[in-house]
Design an enzyme around this catalytic site. Structure first.
Site, PDB file in Angstrom:
ATOM      1  N   ARG A   6     -40.152  -3.703 130.865  1.00  0.00           N
ATOM      2  CA  ARG A   6     -41.207  -2.794 130.422  1.00  0.00           C
ATOM      3  C   ARG A   6     -41.651  -3.217 129.025  1.00  0.00           C
ATOM      4  NH1 ARG A   6     -41.023   2.596 127.434  1.00  0.00           N
ATOM      5  NH2 ARG A   6     -43.206   3.219 127.541  1.00  0.00           N
ATOM      6  N   HIS A  15     -48.967   1.970 123.452  1.00  0.00           N
ATOM      7  CA  HIS A  15     -47.718   2.324 122.781  1.00  0.00           C
ATOM      8  C   HIS A  15     -47.992   2.371 121.281  1.00  0.00           C
ATOM      9  CE1 HIS A  15     -43.123   2.300 123.350  1.00  0.00           C
ATOM     10  NE2 HIS A  15     -43.371   2.712 122.113  1.00  0.00           N
ATOM     11  N   GLU A  51     -45.160   8.350 125.246  1.00  0.00           N
ATOM     12  CA  GLU A  51     -44.751   9.469 124.401  1.00  0.00           C
ATOM     13  C   GLU A  51     -45.897  10.125 123.633  1.00  0.00           C
ATOM     14  OE1 GLU A  51     -40.212   7.897 123.438  1.00  0.00           O
ATOM     15  OE2 GLU A  51     -41.640   8.129 121.802  1.00  0.00           O
ATOM     16  N   ASN A 107     -38.446   9.295 128.604  1.00  0.00           N
ATOM     17  CA  ASN A 107     -37.658   8.677 127.534  1.00  0.00           C
ATOM     18  C   ASN A 107     -36.701   9.733 127.002  1.00  0.00           C
ATOM     19  OD1 ASN A 107     -39.351   6.542 127.954  1.00  0.00           O
ATOM     20  ND2 ASN A 107     -40.359   6.633 125.967  1.00  0.00           N
ATOM     21  N   TYR A 151     -33.286  10.363 124.365  1.00  0.00           N
ATOM     22  CA  TYR A 151     -32.336   9.888 123.367  1.00  0.00           C
ATOM     23  C   TYR A 151     -31.309  10.955 122.999  1.00  0.00           C
ATOM     24  CZ  TYR A 151     -35.338   5.840 122.814  1.00  0.00           C
ATOM     25  OH  TYR A 151     -36.049   4.691 123.060  1.00  0.00           O
ATOM     26  N   GLU A 200     -36.984   4.845 128.737  1.00  0.00           N
ATOM     27  CA  GLU A 200     -36.290   4.464 127.506  1.00  0.00           C
ATOM     28  C   GLU A 200     -35.020   5.293 127.386  1.00  0.00           C
ATOM     29  OE1 GLU A 200     -38.436   4.599 123.797  1.00  0.00           O
ATOM     30  OE2 GLU A 200     -40.261   3.765 124.695  1.00  0.00           O
TER      31      GLU A 200
END
Length: 442
Positions: A76, A120, A165, A289, A291, A347
């Site tokens: 990606r 992005h 995002e 994504n 985290y 991600e």
């Protein structure tokens, strides 16, 4: 050990153009908002810029070989809009297309599928000069750019994402001003979001109308959190907190923007006739994504009605708590609330203070391996519980420019020596290789 994932589960790695390419002023590329922002004194740690970065523009063959040795099925990456359309007149830069053609063909020669993100965060500066995403016209320019990319690469690319995002781009770039374009005014955020989403919808329409092969979706970094306690006030606070996620999810699924959030913050959306229909164009997949996760408690002192509670979790070099089960909770929340055909973790990863070992040929990043192991287990459990999770992309393939942190945070499973561009696979690279080879977590 046991087989944790289906045979067709897609394993990959991820990067973004401004973070890894370098070569910001070669072969016709014009400046992006991140070139402008990072060259502004005080905006990025130590004045770092993306001018050199990980030099993937020059070292892509070496990187693809490392990906092949890792065993991933997909890479990606994002396209640099100002590398492809460097001027306001809309002319296409053939040298920009040539670079991505070389990268795509190199990937395919090893059997690695390209997974392309169109935006992005590196908006061309010439568009920013005309208002950027505050200007509705940028949505139409984005659709034009998307079609150029579909035409140029669509014969070899079967997985696309429109935006990366949007919630982070709007909050950090327009609400807080700590990312490009550096505007600190929360009142701008709804307008930027709507124009981003209009651009997304128009790009999806161009994809459908053009009859291109493959899938198109969007990549989200929504925060759904968990309640600090089971007390009614904390559960209600969590539901209010989740309106932030609904703000970025509901319009994509035909629900418009959440009324409670709009009323609570006195937000008026600038919506024209067919906007919401365009924005809710059918998605082939949703990228998530993840985290970390916040723990939420009620707060009478906070105007939002909630605040983040203290927790016991270990933290990464970014100061982010390590909460693998939060990924599972996110997947279930999305699956329970939206009709999603396929989900990909686009991600997931962690920054740690990685250093070369004494032999200068290895990096012992045990903390990252533990981080990944926990999140792989959460993914495996989610698949077993019926979540339509079809793949996982690790962030990041290689250490890179970490936005306002510059080169001070390392997310890669490949170490990058920023002085000479040398690549050194970390222990986590070899761990990930074993996970991929057996489709198992251990």
């Amino acid at each position: 050990m046991h087989k944790s994932f289906p045979d067709d589960f897609l394993w990959g790695v991820a990067t973004a153009s401004y973070q890894v390419e370098g070569a910001t002023d070669v072969d016709g590329r014009s400046p992006s908002i991140w070139d402008t922002f990072s060259s502004t004194p005080g905006k990025v740690k130590f004045g770092h810029t993306g001018e050199r970065s990980a030099q993937q523009y020059y070292k892509y063959k070496e990187d693809v070989r490392l990906m092949a040795e890792l065993g991933v099925g997909s890479y990606r990456f994002s396209l640099s809009w100002p590398r492809i359309i460097p001027a306001k007149d809309g002319r296409v830069n053939q040298k920009g297309l040539d670079y991505y053609n070389r990268l795509i063909d190199e990937l395919l020669s090893y059997g690695i599928k390209p997974n392309i993100t169109l935006f992005h965060w590196d908006l061309p500066q010439y568009l920013e000069d005309d208002g950027g995403w505050l200007n509705r016209d940028t949505a139409y320019r984005f659709a034009d750019y998307a079609k150029v990319c579909f035409d140029a690469f669509g014969d070899r690319v079967d997985m696309w994402a429109t935006l990366n995002e949007p919630s982070v781009f709007t909050a950090l770039g327009y609400g807080m001003g700590v990312h490009a374009p550096g505007k600190a005014d929360w009142s701008l955020v709804p307008k930027v979001q709507h124009n981003l989403y209009l651009g997304h919808g128009l790009a999806v329409k161009a994809f459908r109308d053009g009859g291109y092969k493959g899938k198109i979706g969007i990549v989200q970094a929504i925060m759904t959190g968990r309640a600090a306690t089971n007390r009614e006030e904390d559960l209600e606070a969590l539901d209010v907190y989740r309106d932030g996620a609904r703000m970025y999810m509901d319009p994509l699924f035909g629900r418009g923007y959440p009324e409670r959030l709009l009323k609570r913050h006195n937000i008026t959306m600038d919506i024209e006739n067919d906007d919401l229909e365009i924005i809710s164009a059918s998605l082939d997949y949703l990228g998530l994504n993840y985290y970390f996760e916040h723990v939420i408690k009620a707060s009478a002192d906070d105007p939002r009605g909630f605040t983040e509670a203290k927790t016991h979790y270990r933290r990464t070099a970014m100061g982010w708590p390590v909460v693998p089960q939060g990924l599972k909770r996110l997947l279930h929340w999305v699956n329970d609330n939206y009709s999603v055909k396929e989900i990909y973790i686009t991600e997931n990863g962690a920054a740690y203070n990685d250093v070369l070992a004494e032999d200068m040929e290895s990096v012992h990043d045990e903390e990252r391996i533990e981080y990944l192991k926990g999140h792989f287990k959460a993914c495996a459990e989610s698949v077993r519980e019926g979540i339509p999770l079809k793949g996982y992309f690790l962030w990041s393939f290689i250490d890179n420019f970490e936005w306002a942190f510059g080169y001070t945070k390392r997310f890669g499973i490949v170490y990058c020596d920023y002085l000479d561009g040398r690549r050194v696979p970390k222990d986590s690279y070899y761990y990930y290789r074993e996970v991929i080879s057996g489709n198992e977590v251990f």
